[in-house]
Design an enzyme around this catalytic site. Structure first.
Site, PDB file in Angstrom:
ATOM      1  N   LEU A  14       0.944  -1.196  -0.110  1.00  0.00           N
ATOM      2  CA  LEU A  14      -0.024  -0.082   0.213  1.00  0.00           C
ATOM      3  C   LEU A  14       0.793   1.251   0.080  1.00  0.00           C
ATOM      4  O   LEU A  14       0.569   2.272  -0.710  1.00  0.00           O
ATOM      5  CB  LEU A  14      -0.815  -0.057   1.197  1.00  0.00           C
ATOM      6  CG  LEU A  14      -1.836   1.421   1.317  1.00  0.00           C
ATOM      7  CD1 LEU A  14      -2.633   1.211   0.057  1.00  0.00           C
ATOM      8  CD2 LEU A  14      -2.847   0.999   2.619  1.00  0.00           C
ATOM      9  N   ASP A  39      11.365   3.413  12.588  1.00  0.00           N
ATOM     10  CA  ASP A  39      10.658   2.367  13.036  1.00  0.00           C
ATOM     11  C   ASP A  39       9.680   2.814  13.936  1.00  0.00           C
ATOM     12  O   ASP A  39       9.547   3.455  15.059  1.00  0.00           O
ATOM     13  CB  ASP A  39      11.762   1.463  13.945  1.00  0.00           C
ATOM     14  CG  ASP A  39      11.392   0.218  14.743  1.00  0.00           C
ATOM     15  OD1 ASP A  39       9.788   0.178  14.779  1.00  0.00           O
ATOM     16  OD2 ASP A  39      11.953  -0.388  15.242  1.00  0.00           O
ATOM     17  N   ILE A  40       8.317   2.583  13.482  1.00  0.00           N
ATOM     18  CA  ILE A  40       6.999   3.328  14.262  1.00  0.00           C
ATOM     19  C   ILE A  40       7.009   2.534  15.640  1.00  0.00           C
ATOM     20  O   ILE A  40       6.547   3.260  16.693  1.00  0.00           O
ATOM     21  CB  ILE A  40       5.860   2.860  13.664  1.00  0.00           C
ATOM     22  CG1 ILE A  40       5.397   1.514  13.488  1.00  0.00           C
ATOM     23  CG2 ILE A  40       6.019   3.912  12.311  1.00  0.00           C
ATOM     24  CD1 ILE A  40       4.060   1.477  12.882  1.00  0.00           C
ATOM     25  N   ALA A  63       2.670  -2.051   8.984  1.00  0.00           N
ATOM     26  CA  ALA A  63       1.794  -3.067   9.998  1.00  0.00           C
ATOM     27  C   ALA A  63       2.706  -4.377   9.814  1.00  0.00           C
ATOM     28  O   ALA A  63       3.543  -4.491   8.926  1.00  0.00           O
ATOM     29  CB  ALA A  63       0.581  -3.195   9.357  1.00  0.00           C
ATOM     30  N   ASP A 105     -10.352  -6.281   7.583  1.00  0.00           N
ATOM     31  CA  ASP A 105     -11.745  -7.389   7.759  1.00  0.00           C
ATOM     32  C   ASP A 105     -11.518  -8.420   8.690  1.00  0.00           C
ATOM     33  O   ASP A 105     -12.457  -8.703   9.297  1.00  0.00           O
ATOM     34  CB  ASP A 105     -12.083  -7.965   6.456  1.00  0.00           C
ATOM     35  CG  ASP A 105     -10.723  -8.581   5.781  1.00  0.00           C
ATOM     36  OD1 ASP A 105      -9.690  -8.136   6.178  1.00  0.00           O
ATOM     37  OD2 ASP A 105     -10.913  -9.467   4.650  1.00  0.00           O
ATOM     38  N   TYR A 128      -3.284 -11.726  14.336  1.00  0.00           N
ATOM     39  CA  TYR A 128      -3.288 -10.572  13.434  1.00  0.00           C
ATOM     40  C   TYR A 128      -4.364  -9.533  13.710  1.00  0.00           C
ATOM     41  O   TYR A 128      -4.456  -8.357  13.843  1.00  0.00           O
ATOM     42  CB  TYR A 128      -3.085 -11.029  12.033  1.00  0.00           C
ATOM     43  CG  TYR A 128      -3.229  -9.932  10.912  1.00  0.00           C
ATOM     44  CD1 TYR A 128      -2.177  -8.787  10.845  1.00  0.00           C
ATOM     45  CD2 TYR A 128      -4.443  -9.848  10.308  1.00  0.00           C
ATOM     46  CE1 TYR A 128      -2.503  -7.918  10.138  1.00  0.00           C
ATOM     47  CE2 TYR A 128      -4.529  -8.610   9.440  1.00  0.00           C
ATOM     48  CZ  TYR A 128      -3.787  -7.870   8.943  1.00  0.00           C
ATOM     49  OH  TYR A 128      -3.837  -6.937   8.224  1.00  0.00           O
ATOM     50  N   LYS A 132      -4.734  -5.796  15.367  1.00  0.00           N
ATOM     51  CA  LYS A 132      -5.161  -4.522  14.525  1.00  0.00           C
ATOM     52  C   LYS A 132      -6.215  -4.136  15.295  1.00  0.00           C
ATOM     53  O   LYS A 132      -6.439  -2.738  15.093  1.00  0.00           O
ATOM     54  CB  LYS A 132      -5.654  -5.001  13.140  1.00  0.00           C
ATOM     55  CG  LYS A 132      -4.548  -5.770  12.197  1.00  0.00           C
ATOM     56  CD  LYS A 132      -3.367  -4.223  11.879  1.00  0.00           C
ATOM     57  CE  LYS A 132      -4.137  -3.519  10.846  1.00  0.00           C
ATOM     58  NZ  LYS A 132      -2.977  -2.426  10.452  1.00  0.00           N
ATOM     59  N   TRP A 153      -8.372  -8.349   1.713  1.00  0.00           N
ATOM     60  CA  TRP A 153      -7.764  -9.060   0.475  1.00  0.00           C
ATOM     61  C   TRP A 153      -6.822  -8.057  -0.406  1.00  0.00           C
ATOM     62  O   TRP A 153      -7.440  -8.060  -1.646  1.00  0.00           O
ATOM     63  CB  TRP A 153      -8.819  -9.811  -0.157  1.00  0.00           C
ATOM     64  CG  TRP A 153      -9.628 -10.713   0.761  1.00  0.00           C
ATOM     65  CD1 TRP A 153      -9.824 -10.570   2.107  1.00  0.00           C
ATOM     66  CD2 TRP A 153     -10.274 -11.913   0.306  1.00  0.00           C
ATOM     67  NE1 TRP A 153     -10.553 -11.883   2.570  1.00  0.00           N
ATOM     68  CE2 TRP A 153     -10.913 -12.530   1.516  1.00  0.00           C
ATOM     69  CE3 TRP A 153     -10.617 -12.301  -1.011  1.00  0.00           C
ATOM     70  CZ2 TRP A 153     -11.782 -13.754   1.151  1.00  0.00           C
ATOM     71  CZ3 TRP A 153     -11.337 -13.549  -1.151  1.00  0.00           C
ATOM     72  CH2 TRP A 153     -12.005 -14.004  -0.163  1.00  0.00           C
TER      73      TRP A 153
HETATM   74  N1  LIG Z   1      -2.252  -7.288   2.778  1.00  0.00           N
HETATM   75  C1  LIG Z   1      -3.481  -7.292   2.963  1.00  0.00           C
HETATM   76  O1  LIG Z   1      -4.397  -8.299   2.269  1.00  0.00           O
HETATM   77  C2  LIG Z   1      -4.394  -6.519   3.753  1.00  0.00           C
HETATM   78  C3  LIG Z   1      -5.815  -6.657   4.171  1.00  0.00           C
HETATM   79  C4  LIG Z   1      -6.365  -5.790   5.277  1.00  0.00           C
HETATM   80  C5  LIG Z   1      -5.879  -4.742   5.889  1.00  0.00           C
HETATM   81  N2  LIG Z   1      -4.534  -4.739   5.352  1.00  0.00           N
HETATM   82  C6  LIG Z   1      -3.600  -3.576   6.092  1.00  0.00           C
HETATM   83  O2  LIG Z   1      -3.358  -2.411   5.313  1.00  0.00           O
HETATM   84  C7  LIG Z   1      -2.229  -1.701   5.537  1.00  0.00           C
HETATM   85  C8  LIG Z   1      -1.247  -1.739   4.720  1.00  0.00           C
HETATM   86  O3  LIG Z   1      -0.929  -3.146   4.241  1.00  0.00           O
HETATM   87  P1  LIG Z   1       0.107  -3.770   3.161  1.00  0.00           P
HETATM   88  O4  LIG Z   1      -0.476  -4.949   2.478  1.00  0.00           O
HETATM   89  O5  LIG Z   1       0.588  -2.706   2.310  1.00  0.00           O
HETATM   90  O6  LIG Z   1       1.382  -4.510   4.183  1.00  0.00           O
HETATM   91  P2  LIG Z   1       2.805  -4.687   3.826  1.00  0.00           P
HETATM   92  O7  LIG Z   1       3.012  -5.031   2.239  1.00  0.00           O
HETATM   93  O8  LIG Z   1       3.227  -5.832   4.744  1.00  0.00           O
HETATM   94  O9  LIG Z   1       3.653  -3.255   4.342  1.00  0.00           O
HETATM   95  C9  LIG Z   1       3.683  -3.113   5.571  1.00  0.00           C
HETATM   96  C10 LIG Z   1       5.044  -2.326   5.788  1.00  0.00           C
HETATM   97  O10 LIG Z   1       5.236  -1.853   7.228  1.00  0.00           O
HETATM   98  C11 LIG Z   1       6.803  -2.193   7.280  1.00  0.00           C
HETATM   99  N3  LIG Z   1       6.719  -2.360   8.803  1.00  0.00           N
HETATM  100  C12 LIG Z   1       6.726  -3.431   9.762  1.00  0.00           C
HETATM  101  N4  LIG Z   1       7.071  -3.002  10.751  1.00  0.00           N
HETATM  102  C13 LIG Z   1       7.481  -1.762  10.782  1.00  0.00           C
HETATM  103  C14 LIG Z   1       7.834  -0.915  11.718  1.00  0.00           C
HETATM  104  N5  LIG Z   1       7.904  -1.411  13.036  1.00  0.00           N
HETATM  105  N6  LIG Z   1       8.084   0.545  11.517  1.00  0.00           N
HETATM  106  C15 LIG Z   1       8.037   0.924  10.315  1.00  0.00           C
HETATM  107  N7  LIG Z   1       7.748   0.158   9.150  1.00  0.00           N
HETATM  108  C16 LIG Z   1       7.240  -1.087   9.632  1.00  0.00           C
HETATM  109  C17 LIG Z   1       7.092  -3.333   6.589  1.00  0.00           C
HETATM  110  O11 LIG Z   1       8.341  -3.613   6.399  1.00  0.00           O
HETATM  111  P3  LIG Z   1       9.203  -5.015   6.381  1.00  0.00           P
HETATM  112  O12 LIG Z   1       8.602  -5.677   5.084  1.00  0.00           O
HETATM  113  O13 LIG Z   1      10.417  -4.748   6.430  1.00  0.00           O
HETATM  114  O14 LIG Z   1       8.463  -5.707   7.706  1.00  0.00           O
HETATM  115  C18 LIG Z   1       6.404  -3.079   5.186  1.00  0.00           C
HETATM  116  O15 LIG Z   1       6.998  -2.406   4.419  1.00  0.00           O
HETATM  117  C19 LIG Z   1      -1.825  -2.369   6.919  1.00  0.00           C
HETATM  118  O16 LIG Z   1      -2.291  -1.828   7.966  1.00  0.00           O
HETATM  119  C20 LIG Z   1      -2.724  -3.803   7.012  1.00  0.00           C
HETATM  120  O17 LIG Z   1      -2.715  -4.339   8.267  1.00  0.00           O
HETATM  121  C21 LIG Z   1      -3.868  -5.460   4.549  1.00  0.00           C
END
Ligand SMILES: NC(=O)c1ccc[n+]([C@@H]2O[C@H](COP(=O)([O-])OP(=O)(O)OC[C@H]3O[C@@H](n4cnc5c(N)ncnc54)[C@H](OP(=O)(O)O)[C@@H]3O)[C@@H](O)[C@H]2O)c1
Length: 301
Positions: A14, A39-40, A63, A105, A128, A132, A153
């Site tokens: 995202l 690092d958040i 996340a 979701d 998870y 969240k 998704w």
């Molecule tokens: N993916 C899905 O299907 C899905 C579904 C529902 C909701 N969401 C929500 O949508 C949002 C975006 O998801 P996404 O798919 O883009 O996830 P993602 O691809 O896993 O990206 C999350 C990013 O956060 C980084 N991160 C992890 N720990 C961190 C920290 N302590 N400080 C700073 N950055 C950190 C990760 O780095 P590393 O890779 O190095 O760990 C990664 O670059 C999240 O809130 C997720 O919960 C996602």
């Protein structure tokens, strides 16, 4: 003067999708960060960065998203998805920063038969989802100006996601077993990114809101996989179509229990923001065309 947006988790799918959209919004200055430079979970680092950048908005896409991994890594998932979010909300409230945060979701149990609206009761089934949900609770308790967007998704051209996993498996396997008894609504990270930036661009937002955003159209993972594979074959992304068996969750056990129904009701989002969110199938077409182009470019060198 340009509004300043601090983007966390910018290397995620995202985060990268937001950066890809960012050039359409020249009145925003984007400051992308990921855990190597912000690092958040480190409150001092966050505070120093906010002193330095003085953002108008934080878009928190950082996340812990490994749903199965979280089952044996509760402390890390909690630190990133809840404790760090609590700290971001405190900082935003103190400094008058507008916080955009994303949730899932998987905060829902999936026991309902209908789509989940924003007022539906949360009862996460897995670690998870629980972490969240605790993050959501922290934001609601602290009450900064902000927007909490639940999505589901998520797929994109970036990083690893279900679409890219299916493409990769289709090239390697003759047969796939995909779950048929979990339903949801796939979401293009590109569409979500566009919605998020348009929201900030068109509004002078105050107050705290929870909304749902996914693409339109309910499907099972099996239906999603079938669409990905047939279309990928038509676009020459894959050269053969594996057999796609539809199986139940019992036959394909996963570490984390998933909700059977995690369909988000997005009608309120469409009405409030006067938008017509497109179907996940149309959004998937766009992503597959980009994947196909990237493949062609890599072949052509
Ligand atoms: N993916 C899905 O299907 C899905 C579904 C529902 C909701 N969401 C929500 O949508 C949002 C975006 O998801 P996404 O798919 O883009 O996830 P993602 O691809 O896993 O990206 C999350 C990013 O956060 C980084 N991160 C992890 N720990 C961190 C920290 N302590 N400080 C700073 N950055 C950190 C990760 O780095 P590393 O890779 O190095 O760990 C990664 O670059 C999240 O809130 C997720 O919960 C996602």
């Amino acid at each position: 003067m340009n509004k300043r947006i601090l983007l966390t988790g910018a290397d995620g799918q995202l985060g990268q999708s937001i950066l890809r959209e960012s050039n359409k919004f020249p009145s925003f200055t984007f400051i992308p960060t990921d855990q190597h430079n912000l690092d958040i979970t480190n409150p001092q680092e966050v505070s120093n960065e906010l002193d330095k950048i003085k953002p108008d908005y934080i878009i928190n896409t950082a996340a812990y998203t490994n749903v199965d991994g979280a089952e044996s890594d509760y402390d890390t998932a909690l630190a990133i998805n809840s404790t760090a979010v609590n700290n971001l909300a405190v900082e935003c409230k103190k400094r008058g920063i507008f916080l955009v945060h994303f949730s899932t979701d998987y905060v829902f149990s999936g026991k309902k038969k209908e789509p989940y609206n924003t007022h539906a009761k949360c009862a996460p089934l897995n670690v998870y989802g629980k972490t969240k949900w605790l993050g959501e609770q922290a934001i609601l308790a602290i009450n900064p100006n902000g927007l909490l967007i639940r999505t589901s998704w998520v797929f994109s051209i970036f990083n690893t996601n279900f679409v890219k996993t299916m493409i990769s498996l289709a090239s390697k396997k003759e047969e796939l077993s995909i779950i048929k008894d979990q339903i949801g609504q796939p979401t293009s990270a590109h569409d979500l990114a566009s919605f998020t930036l348009n929201f900030l661009f068109q509004n002078q937002p105050t107050g705290l809101d929870t909304i749902h955003f996914s693409n339109k159209g309910i499907c099972s993972w099996h239906e999603f996989a079938s669409e990905i594979i047939y279309k990928s074959y038509d676009l020459n992304i894959i050269q053969k179509k594996p057999l796609i068996n539809a199986v139940t969750s019992e036959v394909y056990p996963q570490k984390a229990t998933r909700p059977k129904n995690s369909v988000l009701d997005i009608s309120d989002t469409e009405t409030r923001f006067d938008i017509d969110i497109r179907s996940w199938k149309d959004a998937l077409d766009d992503v597959l065309v980009l994947i196909s182009k990237a493949k062609q470019e890599s072949i052509n060198g």
